[in-house]
Write an enzyme that holds these catalytic residues in place. Sequence first.
Site, PDB file in Angstrom:
ATOM      1  N   GLY A  86       5.658  38.652  33.003  1.00 30.36           N
ATOM      2  CA  GLY A  86       6.765  39.589  32.774  1.00 30.36           C
ATOM      3  C   GLY A  86       8.103  39.023  33.202  1.00 30.36           C
ATOM      4  NE  ARG A 150       2.348  40.548  30.767  1.00 25.28           N
ATOM      5  CZ  ARG A 150       2.783  40.496  32.015  1.00 25.28           C
ATOM      6  NH1 ARG A 150       2.245  39.660  32.861  1.00 25.28           N
ATOM      7  NH2 ARG A 150       3.752  41.288  32.418  1.00 25.28           N
ATOM      8  CG  ASP A 180      -0.523  38.593  41.054  1.00 25.75           C
ATOM      9  OD1 ASP A 180       0.235  38.731  40.083  1.00 25.75           O
ATOM     10  OD2 ASP A 180      -1.342  39.461  41.375  1.00 25.75           O
ATOM     11  CG  ASP A 181      -2.922  37.899  37.239  1.00 25.56           C
ATOM     12  OD1 ASP A 181      -3.803  37.740  38.118  1.00 25.56           O
ATOM     13  OD2 ASP A 181      -2.681  38.999  36.722  1.00 25.56           O
ATOM     14  CE  LYS A 207       6.957  36.488  36.800  1.00 27.54           C
ATOM     15  NZ  LYS A 207       6.235  36.879  35.577  1.00 27.54           N
ATOM     16  CB  THR A 208       6.297  39.446  40.011  1.00 26.55           C
ATOM     17  OG1 THR A 208       6.023  40.769  39.535  1.00 26.55           O
ATOM     18  CG2 THR A 208       5.869  39.358  41.465  1.00 26.55           C
ATOM     19  CG  ASP A 210       5.107  43.976  39.568  1.00 26.70           C
ATOM     20  OD1 ASP A 210       6.035  44.528  38.947  1.00 26.70           O
ATOM     21  OD2 ASP A 210       4.046  43.637  39.026  1.00 26.70           O
ATOM     22  CE  LYS A 247      20.187  72.696  32.756  1.00 30.49           C
ATOM     23  NZ  LYS A 247      20.832  73.266  31.619  1.00 30.49           N
ATOM     24  CG  MET A 255       7.214  48.389  35.266  1.00 28.99           C
ATOM     25  SD  MET A 255       7.985  46.993  34.463  1.00 28.99           S
ATOM     26  CE  MET A 255       7.352  47.262  32.807  1.00 28.99           C
ATOM     27  CE1 TYR A 430       7.800  46.143  29.410  1.00 30.65           C
ATOM     28  CE2 TYR A 430       7.675  48.537  29.323  1.00 30.65           C
ATOM     29  CZ  TYR A 430       7.055  47.302  29.322  1.00 30.65           C
ATOM     30  OH  TYR A 430       5.690  47.213  29.250  1.00 30.65           O
ATOM     31  CD  GLU A 431      14.066  51.557  31.366  1.00 32.51           C
ATOM     32  OE1 GLU A 431      13.157  50.949  31.955  1.00 32.51           O
ATOM     33  OE2 GLU A 431      13.879  52.584  30.698  1.00 32.51           O
ATOM     34  NE  ARG A 433       9.634  43.527  32.076  1.00 32.04           N
ATOM     35  CZ  ARG A 433       8.485  43.231  31.483  1.00 32.04           C
ATOM     36  NH1 ARG A 433       7.381  43.196  32.196  1.00 32.04           N
ATOM     37  NH2 ARG A 433       8.437  42.981  30.200  1.00 32.04           N
TER      38      ARG A 433
HETATM   39  P1  FBP Z   1       4.438  40.088  36.198  1.00 29.90           P
HETATM   40  O1  FBP Z   1       3.381  40.457  37.197  1.00 29.90           O
HETATM   41  O2  FBP Z   1       3.989  39.100  35.197  1.00 29.90           O
HETATM   42  O3  FBP Z   1       5.706  39.653  36.866  1.00 29.90           O
HETATM   43  O4  FBP Z   1       4.814  41.385  35.371  1.00 29.90           O
HETATM   44  C1  FBP Z   1       5.218  42.528  36.030  1.00 29.90           C
HETATM   45  C2  FBP Z   1       5.370  43.722  35.133  1.00 29.90           C
HETATM   46  O5  FBP Z   1       6.727  43.955  34.893  1.00 29.90           O
HETATM   47  C3  FBP Z   1       4.688  44.944  35.744  1.00 29.90           C
HETATM   48  O6  FBP Z   1       5.533  45.625  36.624  1.00 29.90           O
HETATM   49  C4  FBP Z   1       4.284  45.726  34.527  1.00 29.90           C
HETATM   50  O7  FBP Z   1       3.177  46.551  34.774  1.00 29.90           O
HETATM   51  C5  FBP Z   1       3.936  44.658  33.537  1.00 29.90           C
HETATM   52  O8  FBP Z   1       4.726  43.554  33.869  1.00 29.90           O
HETATM   53  C6  FBP Z   1       4.189  45.049  32.111  1.00 29.90           C
HETATM   54  O9  FBP Z   1       3.706  44.056  31.281  1.00 29.90           O
HETATM   55  P2  FBP Z   1       4.208  43.756  29.815  1.00 29.90           P
HETATM   56  O10 FBP Z   1       5.503  43.036  29.931  1.00 29.90           O
HETATM   57  O11 FBP Z   1       3.157  42.854  29.262  1.00 29.90           O
HETATM   58  O12 FBP Z   1       4.344  45.054  29.114  1.00 29.90           O
END
Ligand code: FBP
Length: 558
Positions: A86, A150, A180-181, A207-208, A210, A247, A255, A430-431, A433
């Site tokens: 991601g 990915r 991590d992956d 990188k991430t 998360d 209201k 994420m 996504y906003e 990243r």
């Molecule tokens: P990474 O672990 O590869 O950094 O991705 C993080 C992430 O943004 C998560 O927060 C989210 O669940 C996932 O990617 C979404 O994946 P995709 O971009 O494939 O929709």
Amino acid sequence: MNKATKFSELQAERLKFKPELPEILKKGAGFIQAIKGKATSSIADQEKVKDIFPNTYGLPSITFKKGKNALTTKKAIKVGVVLSGGQAPGGHNVIAGLFDGLKKANKKNALIGFLGGPLGILENKFKVITEENLKSYRNTGGFDFIQSGRTKIETPEQFLATKNNCEKNKIDALVVIGGDDSNTNAALIAEYAKKENLPMSVIGVPKTIDGDLKNKFIETSFGFDTATKIYSELVGNICRDVNSAQKYWHFVRLMGRSASHITLEVAFKTQSNITLIGEEVLETKMTLAKIVKNITDIIISRSKAGKNFGVALIPEGLIEFIPEMKELISALNDTLVQNAETIEKLNSPQEKKDFVCSKLPSNLAELMKSLPDVIAFQLMLDRDPHGNVQVSLIETEKLLVEMVRKKLTEFQKENKFDGKFLPITHFFGYEGRCGIPSNFDAVYTYSLGYNAAVLALNGFTGYLSSVRKLTKPSKQWECGGVPLTMMMNIEKRHGKEKPVIQKALVDLKGKLFKEFVKKRDIWAKSESYVFPGPIQFFGPAEVTNITTKTLCYESSGK
Ligand code: FBP
């Protein structure tokens, strides 16, 4: 840069930003010595991890110190870089730091970028990186310079293709920028290269967004700082909106995959009324019914005070931590793999659900049937190439809203609730990243890339680029490398035991979480909202260089 892309005034201004490198890196690899620490071992399952990585297990950690190192500058090397997984703000600056680090050591050093993630390695698609094509990407967000993907390199054919293409391109080092992956994959490539006597080293970069790739040597992954600032701005704006109109109840899923770091950070930055932490749900074995009860209790108590409004934060990975859902997801993972061919042939999601339910133990089949169809269908969607449930596709915020609404209707009938519940749901992921990297991320990523160049020039393999002491000014940051195998344990993926880098989840004994527990009741009752506003790139350092609460608490123990 793509011809259609135009610079905004801000972006044009950001191109001029010069990240200040840690002092130790400034003179380049020729003036840096690598000091080896003690041999390391994996955090768990040592024997199993060692068996899988006979050539790269137990490497010493590395710290850089000042001192001449002529070996790193004599021979020109060629490096391949790949963005994996991601997007996270700052990826382009890792490439810029890597490029500058290589060129500083020897002008003849060369860098190529594999296109579209690891698939680019397999298909031998790359771009030669030059100052000319790189310059407009410095300090920018996104991964669009070479794109990401990915693909997991796992089959013997894929490893062979990696070897062939790296040999064909005469690559001396491969730098994998990933989470991590992806870094687990980097470790497997490093091991394979050693086994095959391929003269190529492999270096990872953490990188991430998360924030879950961290340990003693990796204080934070890049992108977390910027992404949490962007989400906090958005959530802060929502807090102000609820407080103005008074209201609506906003349910915001954030994420972060399994870990709730992003949600916890945003909770501190905005002081929203309700924050769920997945790791706490797991630890206390909180059922779905109990979570719903906790939320409705707060809604009712605020309603009694005349406040039919509020903001609730939900980590996207929550669903995986609720005990009965965890059991269901694990059974689904196995059922979907074991019956893949049959399921593939079924046409509608409903047919798939019926079939899957027929294969599940009866208690889990009942649970699956009790879920709103849309959630049940989302739970059956394909796992990612690393075997993870794609939690970003599961609308947990809608599931909770539906269950809370049902509960409140029951209470209304029993005259226990006479307020209003007008919910609005959001998903912020996504906003955040590809945002323009904050000053912190711009400097951190540039340093990580430069540091990776130094590791590569020294011929180290199986290491993650490590830049530490991050709450100090960047000049004082410490640099080196941490062995990838050190962070590993064995986990079940796609129904099989695999070595993986362990995710760092929210530490429930940590100071940040304890502080949160002290504050959450006050935030639930009051409108002590904080409105962080947009990221500031220029201005006083207290505003422009501030980093995350998470990093401050974890690094200094404040
Ligand atoms: P990474 O672990 O590869 O950094 O991705 C993080 C992430 O943004 C998560 O927060 C989210 O669940 C996932 O990617 C979404 O994946 P995709 O971009 O494939 O929709």
